[in-house]
Motif scaffolding. Structure first.
Motif, PDB file in Angstrom:
ATOM      1  N   MET A 143       3.567   0.382  -0.738  1.00 53.82           N
ATOM      2  CA  MET A 143       3.760  -0.995  -1.202  1.00 53.82           C
ATOM      3  C   MET A 143       2.726  -1.338  -2.237  1.00 53.82           C
ATOM      4  O   MET A 143       1.546  -1.526  -1.903  1.00 53.82           O
ATOM      5  CB  MET A 143       3.629  -1.956  -0.035  1.00 53.82           C
TER       6      MET A 143
ATOM      7  N   TYR B  93       6.871  -6.978   8.288  1.00 51.69           N
ATOM      8  CA  TYR B  93       7.209  -5.560   8.033  1.00 51.69           C
ATOM      9  C   TYR B  93       7.698  -4.890   9.318  1.00 51.69           C
ATOM     10  O   TYR B  93       8.723  -4.209   9.310  1.00 51.69           O
ATOM     11  CB  TYR B  93       5.967  -4.848   7.476  1.00 51.69           C
TER      12      TYR B  93
ATOM     13  N   GLU C 164      10.969  -6.349   9.944  1.00 50.00           N
ATOM     14  CA  GLU C 164      11.805  -6.355   8.728  1.00 50.00           C
ATOM     15  C   GLU C 164      12.435  -7.731   8.490  1.00 50.00           C
ATOM     16  O   GLU C 164      13.631  -7.864   8.257  1.00 50.00           O
ATOM     17  CB  GLU C 164      12.885  -5.265   8.825  1.00 50.00           C
TER      18      GLU C 164
ATOM     19  N   GLY D 283      10.822 -10.061   6.271  1.00 47.39           N
ATOM     20  CA  GLY D 283      10.379 -10.690   5.025  1.00 47.39           C
ATOM     21  C   GLY D 283       9.604  -9.729   4.144  1.00 47.39           C
ATOM     22  O   GLY D 283       9.508  -8.532   4.441  1.00 47.39           O
ATOM     23  N   ASP D 284       9.055 -10.299   3.075  1.00 50.73           N
ATOM     24  CA  ASP D 284       8.361  -9.509   2.053  1.00 50.73           C
ATOM     25  C   ASP D 284       6.857  -9.504   2.340  1.00 50.73           C
ATOM     26  O   ASP D 284       6.197 -10.538   2.210  1.00 50.73           O
ATOM     27  CB  ASP D 284       8.679 -10.156   0.693  1.00 50.73           C
TER      28      ASP D 284
ATOM     29  N   GLY E  17       4.492 -10.695  -0.513  1.00 48.37           N
ATOM     30  CA  GLY E  17       4.575 -12.151  -0.710  1.00 48.37           C
ATOM     31  C   GLY E  17       3.764 -12.906   0.336  1.00 48.37           C
ATOM     32  O   GLY E  17       3.022 -13.835  -0.006  1.00 48.37           O
TER      33      GLY E  17
END
Ligand code: ADP
Ligand code: UDP
Length: 238
Positions: free
Chosen positions: A43, A214, A217, A219-220, A223
């Motif tokens: 990432m 994460y 799973e 969201g980002d 961010g």
């Protein structure tokens, strides 16, 4: 001070020697892992975010009189730390029931705990088993005196971190820390304090601003870590 030999390559960081024997250079990696490393993703930007977040927090802790390994940031992804002999324990403090605690004990998600401190043996091959104080001393992982110090320091750390996160609109739900011992025998807070190692819930929306986005799973990751850093910067900017 220049970076020397790679001495350890972990899931989130690399450690290098420096020209100073008591000092290590830590490189924060652009890697996210879950399920004890079974899931792994690159990432871009994560290393920078965690290096900046943990640096801000450890600087703040030093100002508040909580000794720790942090010396200084030397690049966006790198910092110098005092080298310690790590105690192979993951020390987890829980203010609110969630995660493995809820799964293990069928507890009600969101229950306010007292707080609770748990020890896990930091051993990937054994899948980090949970231990009590007696396991820690019988296996000579730490002395009874060190166990008492670890508990007291972790509670004090919680008392310092909770208001900091509250100020930026976040509830410190739980966190994991690690301690090491200096050559003079002093227990020292080490490793990192980031959204990889804490659960942070937005006090208005209840949303997770941490690695759970994460793990689940939902969201980002980049961010939400940017959001945590921005809020911390605003609260701690000199
Ligand atoms: P993991 O080992 O779980 O994959 P990391 O990728 O975060 O985790 O690796 C960093 C390693 O550095 C950890 O094993 C941690 O215990 C160790 N460490 C953290 N701070 C220090 C320090 N001040 N001195 C020596 N080792 C440290
Ligand atoms: N934690 C961590 N590293 C680990 C395990 C847990 O940093 O190897 C942190 C995790 O981010 C959370 C707290 O410790 O803030 C408690 O995690 P839990 O035991 O609920 O684990 P999980 O649900 O991640 O298995």
């Amino acid at each position: 001070m220049s970076k020397g030999q790679l001495v350890y390559s972990g899931k989130a960081k690399e450690l290098y020697t420096t020209s100073e024997p008591g000092v290590l250079q830590v490189v924060y990696l652009d890697q996210a892992t879950a399920l004890n490393g079974l899931r792994k993703d690159q990432m871009s930007g994560k290393g920078q975010l965690n290096n900046q977040i943990t640096s801000l927090i450890f600087k703040y802790l030093s100002e508040q009189g909580i000794a720790n390994h942090f010396i200084k940031e030397v690049s966006p992804t790198e910092q110098l730390v005092t080298k310690v002999a790590m105690i192979p324990l993951e020390v987890v403090l829980r203010n609110v029931a969630t995660g493995s605690f809820v799964k293990k004990f069928n507890a009600v998600e969101g229950t306010v705990l007292n707080p609770l401190i748990e020890f896990y043996y930091k051993n990937d091959a054994l899948d980090d088993p949970m231990m009590n104080d007696a396991h820690v001393t019988v296996l000579k992982i730490a002395t009874a005196e060190q166990v008492a110090q670890i508990k007291a320091q972790t509670l004090e750390l919680n008392q310092t971190l909770m208001p900091l996160f509250e100020k930026i609109g976040l509830t410190l739900v739980d966190f994991k820390v690690e301690y090491g011992v200096t050559p003079s025998g002093e227990l020292l807070l080490a490793d990192e304090i980031t959204p990889d190692t804490c659960r942070l819930w937005d006090r208005e929306t209840g949303k997770s601003l941490d690695k759970d986005v994460y793990r689940k799973e939902t969201g980002d990751l980049i961010g939400v870590y940017q959001e945590v850093l921005a809020r911390l910067k605003q609260a701690l900017a000199q």
